[in-house]
Motif scaffolding. Structure first.
Motif, mmCIF file in Angstrom:
data_model
loop_
_atom_site.group_PDB
_atom_site.id
_atom_site.type_symbol
_atom_site.label_atom_id
_atom_site.label_comp_id
_atom_site.label_asym_id
_atom_site.label_seq_id
_atom_site.Cartn_x
_atom_site.Cartn_y
_atom_site.Cartn_z
ATOM 1 N N SER A 169 -0.308 -0.463 -10.742
ATOM 2 C CA SER A 169 -1.485 -0.573 -9.873
ATOM 3 C C SER A 169 -1.612 -1.987 -9.316
ATOM 4 O O SER A 169 -0.983 -2.932 -9.820
ATOM 5 C CB SER A 169 -2.760 -0.222 -10.650
ATOM 6 N N GLY A 170 -2.447 -2.143 -8.294
ATOM 7 C CA GLY A 170 -2.668 -3.461 -7.716
ATOM 8 C C GLY A 170 -3.288 -4.436 -8.707
ATOM 9 O O GLY A 170 -2.929 -5.617 -8.750
ATOM 10 N N LYS A 210 -11.802 0.279 2.372
ATOM 11 C CA LYS A 210 -11.299 1.158 3.432
ATOM 12 C C LYS A 210 -12.361 2.198 3.805
ATOM 13 O O LYS A 210 -13.076 2.685 2.920
ATOM 14 C CB LYS A 210 -10.032 1.890 2.967
ATOM 15 N N THR A 230 -7.327 -4.241 -1.051
ATOM 16 C CA THR A 230 -7.700 -3.247 -0.042
ATOM 17 C C THR A 230 -7.738 -1.896 -0.739
ATOM 18 O O THR A 230 -6.734 -1.458 -1.299
ATOM 19 C CB THR A 230 -6.672 -3.213 1.110
ATOM 20 N N THR A 231 -8.880 -1.252 -0.736
ATOM 21 C CA THR A 231 -9.015 0.001 -1.473
ATOM 22 C C THR A 231 -10.119 0.871 -0.890
ATOM 23 O O THR A 231 -11.021 0.362 -0.215
ATOM 24 C CB THR A 231 -9.306 -0.277 -2.963
ATOM 25 N N ASP A 259 -3.252 -2.981 -2.171
ATOM 26 C CA ASP A 259 -3.964 -1.758 -2.543
ATOM 27 C C ASP A 259 -4.107 -1.720 -4.066
ATOM 28 O O ASP A 259 -3.320 -2.340 -4.788
ATOM 29 C CB ASP A 259 -3.177 -0.543 -2.039
ATOM 30 N N ALA A 263 -2.231 3.329 6.079
ATOM 31 C CA ALA A 263 -2.991 2.140 5.667
ATOM 32 C C ALA A 263 -2.100 0.907 5.695
ATOM 33 O O ALA A 263 -2.520 -0.175 6.126
ATOM 34 C CB ALA A 263 -3.573 2.357 4.271
ATOM 35 N N THR A 300 5.569 -0.157 -0.259
ATOM 36 C CA THR A 300 4.737 0.964 -0.689
ATOM 37 C C THR A 300 4.631 1.014 -2.206
ATOM 38 O O THR A 300 3.990 1.879 -2.766
ATOM 39 C CB THR A 300 5.323 2.291 -0.187
ATOM 40 N N ASP A 320 0.858 -1.183 0.000
ATOM 41 C CA ASP A 320 0.000 0.000 0.000
ATOM 42 C C ASP A 320 0.894 1.234 0.000
ATOM 43 O O ASP A 320 1.855 1.301 0.777
ATOM 44 C CB ASP A 320 -0.912 0.007 1.236
ATOM 45 N N GLU A 346 0.041 4.170 0.922
ATOM 46 C CA GLU A 346 -0.310 5.059 2.029
ATOM 47 C C GLU A 346 0.279 4.492 3.325
ATOM 48 O O GLU A 346 -0.127 3.410 3.766
ATOM 49 C CB GLU A 346 -1.827 5.174 2.166
ATOM 50 N N MET A 363 -2.067 2.756 -6.994
ATOM 51 C CA MET A 363 -0.686 3.047 -6.615
ATOM 52 C C MET A 363 0.063 3.567 -7.829
ATOM 53 O O MET A 363 -0.277 3.224 -8.969
ATOM 54 C CB MET A 363 -0.003 1.786 -6.067
#
Length: 246
Positions: A62-63, A105, A84-85, A55, A14, A35, A9, A11, A58
């Motif tokens: 991206s995930g 989230k 997780t988003t 996540d 998070a 990250t 993730d 963040e 990103m």
């Protein structure tokens, strides 16, 4: 059983929360925290894991892009993914990527644990016994597992009436239920899992359970009140079956 995990993730808060939840769960072991999805991918090349809490939005990769990369390597054999988003519009895409679950989230530990338990159940399901029990093997052959939403559902083969293929889904019509089960898979993929002696594809959009057929013509079969057509593509195979009725 212990599942090795990555938390990914961009963040920091998070990421810290997911890592805390992983450490709090006895059957999860944190193997790395990143990250960046690219950094996570480098880790996976050297150290495979069982599960990734990933996540979606990103930078760089991206995930969902990472999930696609992993799936191309060894489809169905790589780590399972729980997305997780903060954005619910990615739920369907996550489902299509065969994610085990989708945590929106902000989520709490109860929601996290529910998703983790799905991963544990999936891992235990895939784990083969050292010495297969013939009785268990026979029982397994009498069932099929379908992915319904974000869980695997066991369906008894003897309960299936017929299966209807839609664009991205199949509808599995059951003897014991008034509403069909909806699963995100192709009719062809499901056909390959079904025993040929019990099921037959008679149309590009239909597979039927042979023992549930009540009447037949050269062009169709009837199961309960439903008349299902036989298409030209499957006529030859169907006529062989039909010859046993005459």
């Amino acid at each position: 059983m212990t599942l090795t995990c990555l938390a990914v993730d961009d963040e920091p808060l998070a990421l810290e929360l997911v890592c805390t939840f992983i450490k709090q769960t006895p059957f999860l072991q944190l193997a790395g925290r990143y990250t960046s999805a690219l950094e996570a991918l480098n880790h996976l090349h050297q150290h495979p894991v069982d599960l990734i809490f990933l996540d979606i939005q990103m930078p760089d990769l991206s995930g969902t892009d990472l999930a696609r990369v992993l799936d191309k390597g060894q489809p169905g054999q790589g780590p399972r993914i729980i997305f997780t988003t903060a954005f619910n519009q990615y739920a369907l895409e996550g489902y299509r990527l065969d994610a085990l679950d989708y945590l929106l989230k902000p989520f709490n530990y109860v929601e996290f644990l529910r998703a983790a338990n799905k991963a544990l159940a999936y891992a235990e399901l895939r784990q083969k016994p050292v010495e297969p029990n013939p009785a268990l093997v026979e029982a397994e052959e009498e069932n099929i597992f379908l992915k319904v939403e974000y869980q695997l559902v066991r369906v008894a083969l003897k309960d299936i009436l017929y299966i209807e293929g839609l664009k991205d889904y199949v509808k599995v019509h059951l003897q014991s239920a008034t509403k069909p089960i909806l699963s995100l898979t192709s009719l062809k993929a499901l056909e390959e899992k079904l025993p040929a002696k019990k099921f037959m594809r008679i149309h590009r959009s239909f597979i039927v359970a042979l023992d549930k057929i009540q009447s037949v013509t050269r062009q169709s079969v009837q199961i309960k009140e439903v008349n299902i057509p036989v298409s030209d593509q499957f006529k030859e195979q169907f006529n062989k079956f039909l010859s046993r009725w005459v």
